[in-house]
Motif scaffolding. Sequence first.
Motif, PDB file in Angstrom:
ATOM      1  N   PRO A 102      -8.649  11.325   9.545  1.00  0.00           N
ATOM      2  CA  PRO A 102      -7.345  12.002   9.534  1.00  0.00           C
ATOM      3  C   PRO A 102      -6.761  12.150  10.929  1.00  0.00           C
ATOM      4  O   PRO A 102      -7.493  12.317  11.910  1.00  0.00           O
ATOM      5  CB  PRO A 102      -7.643  13.377   8.911  1.00  0.00           C
ATOM      6  CG  PRO A 102      -8.919  13.171   8.145  1.00  0.00           C
ATOM      7  CD  PRO A 102      -9.701  12.138   8.909  1.00  0.00           C
ATOM      8  N   ILE A 103      -5.486  12.114  11.032  1.00  0.00           N
ATOM      9  CA  ILE A 103      -4.788  12.266  12.312  1.00  0.00           C
ATOM     10  C   ILE A 103      -4.681  13.749  12.662  1.00  0.00           C
ATOM     11  O   ILE A 103      -4.516  14.607  11.780  1.00  0.00           O
ATOM     12  CB  ILE A 103      -3.387  11.638  12.223  1.00  0.00           C
ATOM     13  CG1 ILE A 103      -3.512  10.146  11.891  1.00  0.00           C
ATOM     14  CG2 ILE A 103      -2.610  11.811  13.518  1.00  0.00           C
ATOM     15  CD1 ILE A 103      -2.177   9.466  11.648  1.00  0.00           C
ATOM     16  N   ASN A 104      -4.786  14.090  13.983  1.00  0.00           N
ATOM     17  CA  ASN A 104      -4.646  15.464  14.458  1.00  0.00           C
ATOM     18  C   ASN A 104      -3.172  15.878  14.328  1.00  0.00           C
ATOM     19  O   ASN A 104      -2.369  15.677  15.240  1.00  0.00           O
ATOM     20  CB  ASN A 104      -5.104  15.570  15.911  1.00  0.00           C
ATOM     21  CG  ASN A 104      -5.100  17.015  16.400  1.00  0.00           C
ATOM     22  OD1 ASN A 104      -4.773  17.937  15.645  1.00  0.00           O
ATOM     23  ND2 ASN A 104      -5.460  17.199  17.649  1.00  0.00           N
ATOM     24  N   THR A 105      -2.850  16.481  13.204  1.00  0.00           N
ATOM     25  CA  THR A 105      -1.455  16.837  12.926  1.00  0.00           C
ATOM     26  C   THR A 105      -0.920  17.878  13.901  1.00  0.00           C
ATOM     27  O   THR A 105       0.232  17.808  14.335  1.00  0.00           O
ATOM     28  CB  THR A 105      -1.330  17.368  11.488  1.00  0.00           C
ATOM     29  OG1 THR A 105      -1.920  16.422  10.591  1.00  0.00           O
ATOM     30  CG2 THR A 105       0.134  17.573  11.115  1.00  0.00           C
ATOM     31  N   ALA A 106      -1.771  18.864  14.259  1.00  0.00           N
ATOM     32  CA  ALA A 106      -1.315  19.930  15.158  1.00  0.00           C
ATOM     33  C   ALA A 106      -0.911  19.343  16.508  1.00  0.00           C
ATOM     34  O   ALA A 106       0.105  19.725  17.101  1.00  0.00           O
ATOM     35  CB  ALA A 106      -2.413  20.970  15.330  1.00  0.00           C
ATOM     36  N   ILE A 111       0.855  -1.190   0.000  1.00  0.00           N
ATOM     37  CA  ILE A 111       0.000   0.000   0.000  1.00  0.00           C
ATOM     38  C   ILE A 111       0.886   1.233   0.000  1.00  0.00           C
ATOM     39  O   ILE A 111       1.826   1.336   0.786  1.00  0.00           O
ATOM     40  CB  ILE A 111      -0.931   0.013   1.231  1.00  0.00           C
ATOM     41  CG1 ILE A 111      -1.825  -1.230   1.241  1.00  0.00           C
ATOM     42  CG2 ILE A 111      -1.771   1.283   1.250  1.00  0.00           C
ATOM     43  CD1 ILE A 111      -2.707  -1.326   2.476  1.00  0.00           C
ATOM     44  N   GLU A 112       0.567   2.175  -0.878  1.00  0.00           N
ATOM     45  CA  GLU A 112       1.314   3.432  -0.950  1.00  0.00           C
ATOM     46  C   GLU A 112       0.363   4.583  -0.674  1.00  0.00           C
ATOM     47  O   GLU A 112      -0.690   4.698  -1.290  1.00  0.00           O
ATOM     48  CB  GLU A 112       1.961   3.591  -2.330  1.00  0.00           C
ATOM     49  CG  GLU A 112       2.821   4.846  -2.460  1.00  0.00           C
ATOM     50  CD  GLU A 112       3.460   4.957  -3.832  1.00  0.00           C
ATOM     51  OE1 GLU A 112       2.946   5.731  -4.662  1.00  0.00           O
ATOM     52  OE2 GLU A 112       4.462   4.258  -4.057  1.00  0.00           O
ATOM     53  N   GLY A 113       0.779   5.446   0.250  1.00  0.00           N
ATOM     54  CA  GLY A 113      -0.060   6.582   0.608  1.00  0.00           C
ATOM     55  C   GLY A 113      -0.686   6.405   1.976  1.00  0.00           C
ATOM     56  O   GLY A 113      -0.732   5.309   2.543  1.00  0.00           O
ATOM     57  N   SER A 114      -1.176   7.519   2.533  1.00  0.00           N
ATOM     58  CA  SER A 114      -1.792   7.514   3.851  1.00  0.00           C
ATOM     59  C   SER A 114      -3.199   6.924   3.778  1.00  0.00           C
ATOM     60  O   SER A 114      -4.005   7.317   2.930  1.00  0.00           O
ATOM     61  CB  SER A 114      -1.837   8.943   4.404  1.00  0.00           C
ATOM     62  OG  SER A 114      -2.484   8.967   5.655  1.00  0.00           O
ATOM     63  N   GLN A 115      -3.487   5.981   4.672  1.00  0.00           N
ATOM     64  CA  GLN A 115      -4.799   5.321   4.683  1.00  0.00           C
ATOM     65  C   GLN A 115      -5.799   6.163   5.490  1.00  0.00           C
ATOM     66  O   GLN A 115      -6.292   5.742   6.531  1.00  0.00           O
ATOM     67  CB  GLN A 115      -4.667   3.916   5.265  1.00  0.00           C
ATOM     68  CG  GLN A 115      -3.728   3.014   4.490  1.00  0.00           C
ATOM     69  CD  GLN A 115      -3.638   1.610   5.076  1.00  0.00           C
ATOM     70  OE1 GLN A 115      -4.652   0.975   5.354  1.00  0.00           O
ATOM     71  NE2 GLN A 115      -2.419   1.129   5.262  1.00  0.00           N
ATOM     72  N   GLU A 116      -6.072   7.365   4.996  1.00  0.00           N
ATOM     73  CA  GLU A 116      -6.982   8.290   5.670  1.00  0.00           C
ATOM     74  C   GLU A 116      -8.158   8.624   4.770  1.00  0.00           C
ATOM     75  O   GLU A 116      -8.044   8.600   3.528  1.00  0.00           O
ATOM     76  CB  GLU A 116      -6.249   9.575   6.062  1.00  0.00           C
ATOM     77  CG  GLU A 116      -5.102   9.361   7.050  1.00  0.00           C
ATOM     78  CD  GLU A 116      -4.386  10.659   7.378  1.00  0.00           C
ATOM     79  OE1 GLU A 116      -4.823  11.716   6.885  1.00  0.00           O
ATOM     80  OE2 GLU A 116      -3.395  10.621   8.128  1.00  0.00           O
TER      81      GLU A 116
END
Length: 362
Positions: free
Chosen positions: A228-232, A143-148
């Motif tokens: 999505p993950i809380n990047t901040a 798998i390539e890329g973020s699984q979001e």
Amino acid sequence: AQRNTCSTKGLTRSLSITSAESAFEKAQGERVTLPCTFVLSEEDVGTLDIEWVLIPADIQKKEETIILYSGDRIYNHYYPALTGRLQFTSSDPKSGDGSVDILNLKSTDTGTYQCKVKKAPGVESQKIQLNVLVKPASTKCSIEGSQEIGKDIILKCASQEGTPLLYYDWRRVVTGTQGLPATSVLNKNTGELLLKNASKDYSGTYNCVASNRVGTDECSVELNVTPPINTAGVIAGAILGTLLGLALLAFLVFCCCKKHREKKYEKEVHHEIREDVLPPKSRSSTARSYIGSNRSSLGSMSPSNMEGYSKTPYSQVPSEDFERASGQNQTIASSKVAAPNLSRMGAVPVMIPAQSKDGSIV
């Protein structure tokens, strides 16, 4: 007309190869039979020879004999690459079957083979093309890329082994259906499956099948699409952790430097104390030095300096009162021990000369 008939009969009765197949395609590891059946005529009275040769792809190279039947004997030691894997199909090739079997095929066995049958005066030959293919193997999925959710995800499939052309096909294994998401784009040549704007519904097991003309192989991968993950928050946590690490490092460096300075100061103070302390002198040595100085003074007297000595009489050596005055802080007991005994020290009493009224020495 008679000439044509005779000619036709002659051609019919001559040696001929009856097998017709001229091309074979097999998978590596399999077995193949290269046919070479023939018919002899009454005119063919010479020794029967059946020879198989391998024609190289490079026309500048010579063909190589791989197996030979001649004089009721078989010779198969010509081509080392096929040793132990090549044999005549029939136990009696002179019966009209000069076919050969190649066992445990390898990709290097690919080439053009030729069967030659000779029985004087008849001679006949036939070429057969053999193509050995390798099945797809060691196929891997990734798998390539973020699984979001909302991201584009690429599923990749590739075989480490296999003869081109290889084709890839993806399918999703879901209860009741095996269809791909509506937004997916499949490239069968590269094995890439693009999932655009992924959603939670795209999660599941995906299966890839790689295939060519002789076989297939497959692999699978599990896709889990998440919010999505809380990047901040992740960045803030990373910064805080870095600052705490730097603070701890600075504290450790400070403690080490402080400890080093304390050890250095202790060494310097200890060294200065040792240099300031002088060893104590004994009273006996002081008395001896005093007596010795007086001896040297008396021994150097002459008539010219007698007058000075007569004015200052020396009737005795330093007494205990002298020792007590020089010591100041010594106790009475220690001064008595340190007072020198002239007789024990071997000193000789010195007579101080006196001067009479008329100036003569007595």
